[in-house]
Design a protein around this motif. Sequence first.
Motif, PDB file in Angstrom:
ATOM      1  N   GLY A   1       0.788  -1.221   0.000  1.00 13.14           N
ATOM      2  CA  GLY A   1       0.000   0.000   0.000  1.00 13.14           C
ATOM      3  C   GLY A   1       0.818   1.267   0.000  1.00 13.14           C
ATOM      4  N   LEU A   2       2.123   1.173   0.290  1.00 11.56           N
ATOM      5  CA  LEU A   2       2.985   2.347   0.294  1.00 11.56           C
ATOM      6  C   LEU A   2       3.586   2.635  -1.077  1.00 11.56           C
ATOM      7  CD1 LEU A   2       4.914   1.911   3.672  1.00 11.56           C
ATOM      8  CD2 LEU A   2       3.161   3.607   3.137  1.00 11.56           C
ATOM      9  N   ARG A   3       3.429   1.713  -2.004  1.00  6.62           N
ATOM     10  CA  ARG A   3       3.985   1.929  -3.329  1.00  6.62           C
ATOM     11  C   ARG A   3       3.170   2.971  -4.094  1.00  6.62           C
ATOM     12  NH1 ARG A   3       5.359  -4.313  -5.262  1.00  6.62           N
ATOM     13  NH2 ARG A   3       6.919  -4.735  -3.654  1.00  6.62           N
ATOM     14  N   LYS A   4       3.661   3.297  -5.281  1.00  5.72           N
ATOM     15  CA  LYS A   4       2.967   4.296  -6.095  1.00  5.72           C
ATOM     16  C   LYS A   4       1.534   3.845  -6.352  1.00  5.72           C
ATOM     17  CE  LYS A   4       7.163   5.934  -8.404  1.00  5.72           C
ATOM     18  NZ  LYS A   4       7.861   6.120  -9.710  1.00  5.72           N
ATOM     19  N   PRO A   5       0.602   4.823  -6.424  1.00  6.66           N
ATOM     20  CA  PRO A   5      -0.813   4.471  -6.617  1.00  6.66           C
ATOM     21  C   PRO A   5      -1.039   3.602  -7.855  1.00  6.66           C
ATOM     22  CG  PRO A   5      -0.580   6.784  -6.057  1.00  6.66           C
ATOM     23  CD  PRO A   5       0.813   6.265  -6.289  1.00  6.66           C
ATOM     24  N   ASN A   6      -1.783   2.532  -7.672  1.00  4.94           N
ATOM     25  CA  ASN A   6      -2.183   1.677  -8.781  1.00  4.94           C
ATOM     26  C   ASN A   6      -3.532   1.063  -8.433  1.00  4.94           C
ATOM     27  OD1 ASN A   6      -1.639  -0.555  -7.010  1.00  4.94           O
ATOM     28  ND2 ASN A   6       0.518  -0.460  -7.612  1.00  4.94           N
TER      29      ASN A   6
ATOM     30  N   VAL B   1       9.627   6.210   8.709  1.00  5.28           N
ATOM     31  CA  VAL B   1      11.010   5.866   8.376  1.00  5.28           C
ATOM     32  C   VAL B   1      11.506   6.808   7.279  1.00  5.28           C
ATOM     33  CG1 VAL B   1      12.542   4.053   7.511  1.00  5.28           C
ATOM     34  CG2 VAL B   1      10.612   3.463   9.003  1.00  5.28           C
ATOM     35  N   ASP B   2      12.715   7.302   7.439  1.00  5.30           N
ATOM     36  CA  ASP B   2      13.306   8.210   6.456  1.00  5.30           C
ATOM     37  C   ASP B   2      13.368   7.517   5.094  1.00  5.30           C
ATOM     38  OD1 ASP B   2      14.709  10.031   4.984  1.00  5.30           O
ATOM     39  OD2 ASP B   2      16.542   9.943   6.174  1.00  5.30           O
ATOM     40  N   PRO B   3      12.651   8.029   4.093  1.00  3.98           N
ATOM     41  CA  PRO B   3      12.669   7.367   2.780  1.00  3.98           C
ATOM     42  C   PRO B   3      14.047   7.380   2.130  1.00  3.98           C
ATOM     43  CG  PRO B   3      11.520   9.487   2.662  1.00  3.98           C
ATOM     44  CD  PRO B   3      11.752   9.195   4.110  1.00  3.98           C
ATOM     45  N   GLY B   4      14.910   8.281   2.570  1.00  9.24           N
ATOM     46  CA  GLY B   4      16.263   8.309   2.022  1.00  9.24           C
ATOM     47  C   GLY B   4      17.026   7.032   2.312  1.00  9.24           C
TER      48      GLY B   4
ATOM     49  N   ILE C   1      15.507  -4.944   2.728  1.00  6.61           N
ATOM     50  CA  ILE C   1      15.330  -3.535   3.071  1.00  6.61           C
ATOM     51  C   ILE C   1      14.201  -3.371   4.089  1.00  6.61           C
ATOM     52  CG2 ILE C   1      14.652  -1.277   2.174  1.00  6.61           C
ATOM     53  CD1 ILE C   1      16.005  -2.027  -0.463  1.00  6.61           C
ATOM     54  N   TRP C   2      13.092  -4.061   3.811  1.00 13.09           N
ATOM     55  CA  TRP C   2      11.960  -3.950   4.725  1.00 13.09           C
ATOM     56  C   TRP C   2      12.244  -4.636   6.061  1.00 13.09           C
ATOM     57  CZ3 TRP C   2       8.749  -0.347   3.597  1.00 13.09           C
ATOM     58  CH2 TRP C   2       8.486  -0.011   2.271  1.00 13.09           C
ATOM     59  N   VAL C   3      12.872  -5.806   6.005  1.00 19.25           N
ATOM     60  CA  VAL C   3      13.093  -6.573   7.236  1.00 19.25           C
ATOM     61  C   VAL C   3      14.179  -5.954   8.102  1.00 19.25           C
ATOM     62  CG1 VAL C   3      13.903  -8.798   8.142  1.00 19.25           C
ATOM     63  CG2 VAL C   3      12.265  -8.736   6.253  1.00 19.25           C
TER      64      VAL C   3
END
Length: 231
Positions: free
Chosen positions: A42-47, A112-115, A130-132
Motif C-alpha cells: 500500500g505504500l507503493r505508487k498508486p495503482n 522511516v526516512d525514505p532516504g 530492506i523492509w526486514v
Amino acid sequence: MDLNYLAEYLPVLMDATKVTAILTVVTLILSTVIALPLSVVGLRKPNAFSAALDLFTLFMRSIPTLVVLFFFYYGMPYLGLVLPAFAVAVVGLTLSAVAYNIEIFRSGLRAVDPGQIEAAEALGIPRWRIWVNIAFPQAMPVFLPTYLSNATLILKGTSVASIITIPELTAVSNEIVSLTYQPFEILIASALIYVVLGGALSLIAAAVRRHLTRGLSAGPVRSAPAMKASA
C-alpha cells in the motif's frame, strides 16, 4: 459477594476464558500476518491494487464487526457457503483487524526516512531485506502503541462472537446470569478476567518495546554496505 457461588462457576468461566484467549490470539496472528505485506504494498505508487486496498480498509473500518459476523453466519449460507461458528468468528474478527492493522503499519513505515530506503535500493540490496532489516525495525517503536491498542480492542471485540453461539467469556457469563439471576459476582469476575488478559497484552507489548528500544540505541540497522556484503 457470595464466594461459594462464584467458586462453583469459576471453572466454567475459566473454560470460556480459554475460548476468548484462543480467539484473540488466532485473530491477532492472522491479522498481523495478512496486514504486514499489504501495508508494504500500500505504500507503493498508486495503482489499481493500492486503490482497492484503500477501499477495503475504508469499507471494513466503517462496518461494525457484528454486521460482518452476521453476514458470514447468516448471509453466506444463501450463497451455499456454510462455515462453523468459530470459523465465522475468526474470519469476521480478522477482516476487521486487518483493515486497522494495515493503517497502523503504514503509519509506522511512513515515519522511516525514505532516504534510507532509496540508498539501500541504490546499493542493490534485496527489497525484502530492506523492509526486514531497515524499515520495520525503525517503524515498530512508532506503531507498537497503536498496535497494542488495536490488540486490546480485538480482545474486547471477541465478545460479539457470543451472538453466533461461540462459548466465549461474555456468552458464558450471560448464560450463567440468566440461569441463576445473580449477576453481581459473575459479571465482576468476568470484568476482572478481561482486565487480566488486557494486562497480559500490555506486559508483552512493553517487553517488546523495551527490547526494540535497546536494539535501536545499540544500532539495530546495519550499515548498507555491510548488508550488501552479507547479502
